[in-house]
Design a protein around this motif. Structure first.
Motif, short mmCIF file in Angstrom:
data_model
loop_
_atom_site.label_atom_id
_atom_site.label_comp_id
_atom_site.label_asym_id
_atom_site.label_seq_id
_atom_site.Cartn_x
_atom_site.Cartn_y
_atom_site.Cartn_z
N ALA A 89 -10.37 6.70 34.68
CA ALA A 89 -10.26 5.31 35.05
C ALA A 89 -11.20 4.53 34.08
O ALA A 89 -12.31 4.70 33.87
CB ALA A 89 -10.96 5.35 36.71
N ASN A 90 -10.66 3.29 33.89
CA ASN A 90 -11.41 2.66 32.74
C ASN A 90 -11.83 3.27 31.56
O ASN A 90 -12.72 2.92 30.97
CB ASN A 90 -12.36 1.95 33.43
CG ASN A 90 -11.99 0.97 34.46
OD1 ASN A 90 -11.15 0.05 34.46
ND2 ASN A 90 -12.76 1.37 35.87
N ASP A 91 -11.05 4.36 31.09
CA ASP A 91 -11.47 5.14 29.90
C ASP A 91 -10.43 4.88 28.74
O ASP A 91 -9.30 4.29 29.03
CB ASP A 91 -11.55 6.43 30.22
CG ASP A 91 -12.50 7.08 29.30
OD1 ASP A 91 -12.92 6.61 28.35
OD2 ASP A 91 -12.88 8.17 29.54
N SER A 92 -10.34 5.39 27.82
CA SER A 92 -9.39 5.34 26.52
C SER A 92 -9.52 6.88 25.93
O SER A 92 -10.22 7.56 25.97
CB SER A 92 -9.95 4.30 25.74
OG SER A 92 -11.16 4.62 25.08
N LEU A 93 -8.47 6.89 25.24
CA LEU A 93 -8.26 8.13 24.27
C LEU A 93 -7.70 7.94 22.97
O LEU A 93 -7.04 6.84 22.83
CB LEU A 93 -7.50 9.25 25.12
CG LEU A 93 -6.02 8.95 25.23
CD1 LEU A 93 -5.11 9.32 24.20
CD2 LEU A 93 -5.31 9.86 26.25
N TYR A 94 -7.91 8.67 22.03
CA TYR A 94 -7.39 8.55 20.61
C TYR A 94 -6.24 9.50 20.32
O TYR A 94 -6.28 10.56 20.70
CB TYR A 94 -8.55 8.76 19.60
CG TYR A 94 -9.82 8.03 19.38
CD1 TYR A 94 -9.65 6.60 18.86
CD2 TYR A 94 -10.77 8.18 20.25
CE1 TYR A 94 -10.73 5.67 18.73
CE2 TYR A 94 -11.82 7.17 20.36
CZ TYR A 94 -11.68 6.04 19.34
OH TYR A 94 -12.84 5.15 19.38
N VAL A 95 -5.37 8.87 19.72
CA VAL A 95 -4.20 9.49 19.18
C VAL A 95 -4.17 9.28 17.71
O VAL A 95 -4.31 8.12 17.29
CB VAL A 95 -2.82 9.11 19.81
CG1 VAL A 95 -1.78 9.68 19.14
CG2 VAL A 95 -2.71 9.11 21.37
N PHE A 96 -4.15 10.33 16.93
CA PHE A 96 -4.31 10.41 15.49
C PHE A 96 -2.81 10.63 15.02
O PHE A 96 -2.06 11.53 15.43
CB PHE A 96 -5.18 11.33 15.10
CG PHE A 96 -6.68 10.89 15.48
CD1 PHE A 96 -7.38 10.26 14.58
CD2 PHE A 96 -7.28 11.74 16.43
CE1 PHE A 96 -8.79 9.73 15.47
CE2 PHE A 96 -8.60 11.55 16.95
CZ PHE A 96 -9.11 10.39 16.49
N VAL A 97 -2.42 9.89 14.00
CA VAL A 97 -1.26 9.87 13.43
C VAL A 97 -1.26 10.19 11.96
O VAL A 97 -1.88 9.55 11.21
CB VAL A 97 -0.32 8.65 13.78
CG1 VAL A 97 1.25 9.04 13.34
CG2 VAL A 97 -0.52 8.39 15.25
N ALA A 98 -0.42 11.01 11.53
CA ALA A 98 -0.05 11.21 10.02
C ALA A 98 1.19 11.72 9.71
O ALA A 98 2.06 11.81 10.55
CB ALA A 98 -0.97 12.43 9.42
N VAL A 99 1.90 11.51 8.55
CA VAL A 99 3.20 11.91 8.03
C VAL A 99 3.20 12.52 6.85
O VAL A 99 2.37 12.06 5.82
CB VAL A 99 4.16 10.42 7.96
CG1 VAL A 99 3.72 9.49 7.14
CG2 VAL A 99 5.46 10.71 7.87
N THR A 100 4.29 13.26 6.77
CA THR A 100 4.78 13.53 5.50
C THR A 100 6.41 13.82 5.48
O THR A 100 6.89 14.42 6.38
CB THR A 100 4.48 15.41 5.18
OG1 THR A 100 2.74 15.22 5.09
CG2 THR A 100 4.77 15.84 3.80
#
Length: 517
Positions: free
Chosen positions: A98-109
């Motif tokens: 609740a009332n928290d967040s998470l990180y999503v990391f994105v890269a591409v080739t």
């Protein structure tokens, strides 16, 4: 006493087993995001991007479980994700407090063939929720096609690789020195004529590209050259480089040739030391560079020796952000007109081991954040005849920077072997401790400094650069360089193509830029 302890334990277990602080219920459609679209900066085909960050917020007062976080193209996507420290392309039941967040990391080739053929954009989306109810964050990347030049490699029986290389001689202990390199040819099966670099696509160099004996590498106006880490360009004995940039009419510098690293993200645009050097070896001939920017190298241009004649002509060349030296010459024979250097770790230009140099209407600045860097450094190494400074003439040049001493000499030979002349130059030399008062090399009232302006403090004879820390060395209306140049005949325009005035109207300004409101 034992009974009370037993009752306490039972009560503790009963109370806390009923708490739902860490119960997670499936939830979709109620997330918020730091961005609705993640733009990954331009990358070259099949070269990985930097990693970008998306933050996902649970703004509710309940712990939730996100049924799916996935790429729209699934396992076939060229994007890569990392969620909660785990890599992948599809994730299920991702928990978020609740009332928290998470990180999503994105890269591409990605290959340019996978991009939209009309705009070369490769796109996908990150989906959050269920198959019937997804929240989406768009992913957009520009894929740029390029010519790739790299050393060939062969696989060894032990599964290691041997790369194509060239020899640079022996080290002090007699061991061979080799570097990964590829010899440029007119008939490469993939790139075609590698000795003619055009402006149709950028060039990306891995290792050192070598212009072989008797050959000439021609670089067209508007070409873009990108070097990978520890890469560069070598012009061999009896070989030549001709960079044919021309004056541009827009801020995109469409006709100028650019040499820089292969990281296209904005955060890399001004980082020094991303690649090696452009190296003119002893015996290279008829070399010229016109209208080019060389940036973010270790040494922008390296010249090692000459055969008694001019082996490099530099016209309208800018060299920035070199971790060591912008132009490093060892017994070089060089002429430079409308040159600019700035932000180099040791010196903007270093004329070492003697040689023959002539620079006209150049701006040699150095605002590298160090107490010991200089704009111009000159030495004769050990003063022996083969390292004599035959000539170093600077006319209408600015030598300035954040250090008190923009000009530094190191002389060991006799006077006859150390010939230099400064005409109508603006030189920063603030001898705060009077340690050079009696040094004959710095007698600015003498004949070797004709009509020169000496900046003995930051307020005297200041060129008033517009924004030197950002490599903008244009001068403003209060510059001490205005109208202080020597009239040259025939006169030539400044680096922006502006006409320099001539008497009786006024004298030209000192430096590569003519002031113009």
């Amino acid at each position: 006493m034992k009974n009370y302890s037993y009752l306490f334990i039972v009560l503790f277990v009963t109370l806390f087993s009923c708490r739902n602080d860490f119960d997670f219920e499936p939830s979709v459609g109620n997330l918020s995001f730091s961005k609705d679209t993640v733009y990954l900066d331009t990358v070259f085909t099949n070269i990985g991007s930097s990693t970008y960050t998306l933050k996902v917020y649970n703004n509710s007062n309940k712990n939730i479980s996100i049924p799916k976080i996935q790429l729209g193209k699934g396992e076939n996507s060229n994007y890569r994700l990392m969620v909660d420290g785990l890599p992948g392309k599809i994730f299920e039941n991702v928990e978020l407090l609740a009332n928290d967040s998470l990180y999503v990391f994105v890269a591409v080739t990605s290959d340019v063939a996978d991009a939209n053929p009309s705009d070369f954009l490769y796109t996908d989306q990150i989906q959050f929720g269920t198959d019937s109810n997804f929240q989406k964050v768009e992913l957009v990347t520009l894929i740029q096609d390029a010519y790739f030049i790299y050393p060939e490699r062969t696989q060894n029986p032990d599964n290691t690789y041997t790369y194509e290389n060239i020899s640079l001689g022996m080290d002090e202990e007699g061991n061979p020195i080799t570097i990964k390199a590829s010899i440029l040819t007119e008939t490469d099966p993939i790139n075609g004529d590698e000795l003619h670099w055009t402006n149709t696509k950028p060039y990306v160099i891995y290792g050192y590209a070598v212009v072989p004996n008797t050959k000439t590498l021609v670089v067209d106006a508007g070409a873009r050259i990108h070097f990978h880490a520890e890469s560069g360009l070598i012009i061999a004995d009896d070989a030549s480089l001709q960079v044919n940039g021309t004056l541009s009419t827009t801020e995109s510098l469409e006709n100028e040739v650019t040499f820089e690293g292969d990281r296209l993200e904005p955060e890399f645009s001004e980082i020094p030391g991303q690649w090696g050097t452009i190296w003119f070896t002893l015996g290279s001939i008829n070399n010229s560079i016109d209208y080019a920017t060389i940036k973010n190298a270790t040494v922008g241009i390296l010249v090692t020796g000459n055969e008694g004649f001019e082996n490099l002509s530099l016209n309208n060349v800018q060299i920035y952000n070199c971790s060591n030296v912008g132009l490093l010459a060892r017994t070089g024979y060089i002429s430079g007109n409308n040159m600019i250097t700035n932000n180099c770790g040791e010196a903007g230009i270093a004329c070492t081991f003697g040689g023959n140099y002539q620079f006209t209407h150049c701006t040699f600045g150095n605002y590298w954040p160090s107490p010991s860097q200089s704009a111009v450094y000159i030495d004769d190494y050990n003063g022996t005849p083969e390292f004599a400074l035959d000539n170093a003439t600077f006319t209408n040049c600015i030598l300035y920077g954040s250090n008190n001493y923009a000009l530094v000499f190191e002389k060991e030979g006799i006077d006859a072997n150390f010939n230099y002349q400064f005409n109508n130059c603006l030189i920063r030399f603030n001898d705060t401790n009077n340690q050079f008062t009696n040094n004959p090399l710095y007698q600015f009232s003498g004949s070797r400094y004709d009509a020169c302006l000496i900046a003995t403090s930051s307020s005297s004879n200041n060129p008033k650069f517009i924004e030197p820390n950002e490599n903008n060395l244009m001068i403003d209306e209060n510059s001490a360089a205005i109208n202080k140049g020597q009239n040259l005949s025939p006169n030539f325009n400044d680096i922006l193509g502006q006409i320099r005035p001539t008497p009786p109207n006024s004298n030209p300004d000192i430096g590569a830029y003519q002031f113009n409101n």
